[in-house]
Design an enzyme around this catalytic site. Structure first.
Site, PDB file in Angstrom:
ATOM      1  N   LEU A 197      11.188   1.290   6.926  1.00 49.80           N
ATOM      2  CA  LEU A 197      10.599   1.704   5.807  1.00 49.80           C
ATOM      3  C   LEU A 197      11.362   2.926   5.493  1.00 49.80           C
ATOM      4  O   LEU A 197      11.449   3.866   6.141  1.00 49.80           O
ATOM      5  CB  LEU A 197       9.014   2.226   5.785  1.00 49.80           C
ATOM      6  N   LYS A 227       6.418  -2.174   1.896  1.00 53.29           N
ATOM      7  CA  LYS A 227       5.237  -1.344   2.471  1.00 53.29           C
ATOM      8  C   LYS A 227       4.000  -2.151   2.457  1.00 53.29           C
ATOM      9  O   LYS A 227       2.954  -2.254   1.616  1.00 53.29           O
ATOM     10  CB  LYS A 227       4.976   0.127   1.887  1.00 53.29           C
ATOM     11  N   GLU A 250      12.453   2.352  13.951  1.00 48.11           N
ATOM     12  CA  GLU A 250      11.669   3.580  13.477  1.00 48.11           C
ATOM     13  C   GLU A 250      10.430   3.395  14.372  1.00 48.11           C
ATOM     14  O   GLU A 250      10.170   2.896  15.477  1.00 48.11           O
ATOM     15  CB  GLU A 250      11.193   3.340  12.046  1.00 48.11           C
ATOM     16  N   TYR A 258       0.955  -1.342  -0.011  1.00 50.67           N
ATOM     17  CA  TYR A 258      -0.052   0.039   0.197  1.00 50.67           C
ATOM     18  C   TYR A 258       0.748   1.283  -0.013  1.00 50.67           C
ATOM     19  O   TYR A 258       2.165   1.181   0.367  1.00 50.67           O
ATOM     20  CB  TYR A 258      -1.067  -0.133   1.150  1.00 50.67           C
TER      21      TYR A 258
HETATM   22  N1  PDD Z   1       2.992   5.502   7.234  1.00 50.93           N
HETATM   23  N2  PDD Z   1       7.923   4.039   8.717  1.00 50.93           N
HETATM   24  C1  PDD Z   1       6.644   3.284   8.878  1.00 50.93           C
HETATM   25  C2  PDD Z   1       6.579   2.035   9.513  1.00 50.93           C
HETATM   26  C3  PDD Z   1       5.434   3.737   8.301  1.00 50.93           C
HETATM   27  O1  PDD Z   1       4.320   3.143   8.036  1.00 50.93           O
HETATM   28  C4  PDD Z   1       5.554   5.106   7.678  1.00 50.93           C
HETATM   29  C5  PDD Z   1       4.394   5.722   6.903  1.00 50.93           C
HETATM   30  C6  PDD Z   1       6.747   5.865   7.584  1.00 50.93           C
HETATM   31  C7  PDD Z   1       7.074   7.090   6.948  1.00 50.93           C
HETATM   32  O2  PDD Z   1       6.911   6.931   5.511  1.00 50.93           O
HETATM   33  P1  PDD Z   1       6.495   8.192   4.563  1.00 50.93           P
HETATM   34  O3  PDD Z   1       7.212   9.527   4.975  1.00 50.93           O
HETATM   35  O4  PDD Z   1       6.573   7.760   3.239  1.00 50.93           O
HETATM   36  O5  PDD Z   1       4.986   8.326   4.802  1.00 50.93           O
HETATM   37  C8  PDD Z   1       7.918   4.961   8.171  1.00 50.93           C
HETATM   38  C9  PDD Z   1       1.729   5.522   6.536  1.00 50.93           C
HETATM   39  C10 PDD Z   1       1.931   7.083   6.498  1.00 50.93           C
HETATM   40  C11 PDD Z   1       0.435   5.049   7.006  1.00 50.93           C
HETATM   41  O6  PDD Z   1       0.850   3.806   7.344  1.00 50.93           O
HETATM   42  O7  PDD Z   1      -0.434   5.630   7.220  1.00 50.93           O
END
Ligand code: PDD
Length: 280
Positions: A204, A148, A180, A37
């Site tokens: 991620l 992801k 993270e 996703y």
């Molecule tokens: N989450 N690490 C994890 C585990 C995440 O689920 C996310 C993002 C990030 C940050 O990635 P980005 O900057 O590309 O949004 C890091 C999304 C927003 C979610 O699951 O809703």
């Protein structure tokens, strides 16, 4: 009011209402979490960093052997159709692709037709940017956190733990090493140097993280993509988290201990200001 009134869903190449959009009970996304996703922010009606998100979607899919059934150009055209139908000022688009439908069996058939779904969300209020608090919790996820994946149980349980402690984020660690957040990347600042975990299988590679690293370079801030320990984090001058929805969010307390001065730090503020200036 019926659920999702006014909501339009993109299912593969077709736009439909929520009631028209149905998912097969043997969709592998539903039974195995077999899919990937993305969440893309929309500012002033425009997708933010769309290409980077679509590249990551394609990479995540390829890593679990799903071939996307459309080109990025086609997908972009479809997403544009979606926001023309349901204009969004400030919000996001959620999209996912699953391996498709097959009789339940762990190995997957050579040929399934991936199922793609996307829909938008307009924010009723902007996500909070105010200084937040976090707790540590062991990172119990699998070892391919760079994908992801729809399998988010480790993340869900982490965020639930944070909620139950009345704080904003759970910061994961493997042993002593911080990886993270449950839905964010984690940064610390020590002696004016910015540290964040390297983009490998343990985290991620956040799109916001990449933007911040590039902004930090532009601002002349020294950056080290290097793992740090829980103690390093507690001893740091500043901590912040980043994601598509949280942007750059200061964390001023972890496990009940204040970080630095206990207020948002200068480097965090300058990176947030730089991030915001991109949106104009
Ligand atoms: N989450 N690490 C994890 C585990 C995440 O689920 C996310 C993002 C990030 C940050 O990635 P980005 O900057 O590309 O949004 C890091 C999304 C927003 C979610 O699951 O809703």
């Amino acid at each position: 009011m019926a659920r999702g009134v006014g909501m339009m869903i993109l299912v593969n190449n077709d736009l439909m209402t929520r009631d028209q959009a149905t998912i097969d009970i043997e969709d592998r996304g539903y039974q195995f979490g077999d899919g990937v996703y993305e969440v893309v922010r929309i500012y002033n009606g425009v997708f933010f960093e769309l290409d980077a998100h679509l590249d990551r979607l394609e990479r995540s899919a390829a890593e679990i052997k799903i071939v996307l059934p459309f080109t990025q150009e086609k997908l972009k055209a479809n997403l544009n159709k979606l926001i023309q139908q349901v204009p969004v000022q400030s919000g996001h688009v959620y999209m996912q692709v699953t391996r498709g439908v097959a009789p339940r069996n762990h190995p997957f058939p050579a040929k399934t037709e991936p199922v793609f779904v996307a829909y938008t969300k307009e924010y009723e209020k902007e996500p909070s940017r105010s200084p937040g608090r976090a707790v540590f919790t062991e990172d119990i996820r699998w070892l391919r956190c760079d994908i992801k994946s729809l399998n988010l149980l480790g993340n869900v349980l982490g965020k639930q733990f944070a909620n139950e402690q009345n704080v904003d984020e759970a910061i994961f660690h493997r042993g002593e090493w911080v990886t993270e957040g449950s839905s964010t990347n984690v940064f610390i600042v020590k002696n004016n140097v910015l540290y964040t975990h390297p983009a490998n299988h343990f985290i991620l590679d956040g799109i916001t993280r990449r933007v911040i690293l590039s902004d930090a370079n532009e601002l002349g801030i020294q950056v080290e993509e290097e793992a740090f320990t829980k103690q390093d984090l507690l001893d740091s001058d500043e901590v912040f988290i980043s994601s598509t929805t949280q942007e750059v969010r200061p964390i001023v307390e972890v496990n009940g201990q204040p970080i630095g001065t206990g207020k948002e730090g200068e480097i965090t503020l300058s990176l947030h200001a730089k991030f915001t200036s991109r949106l104009r």
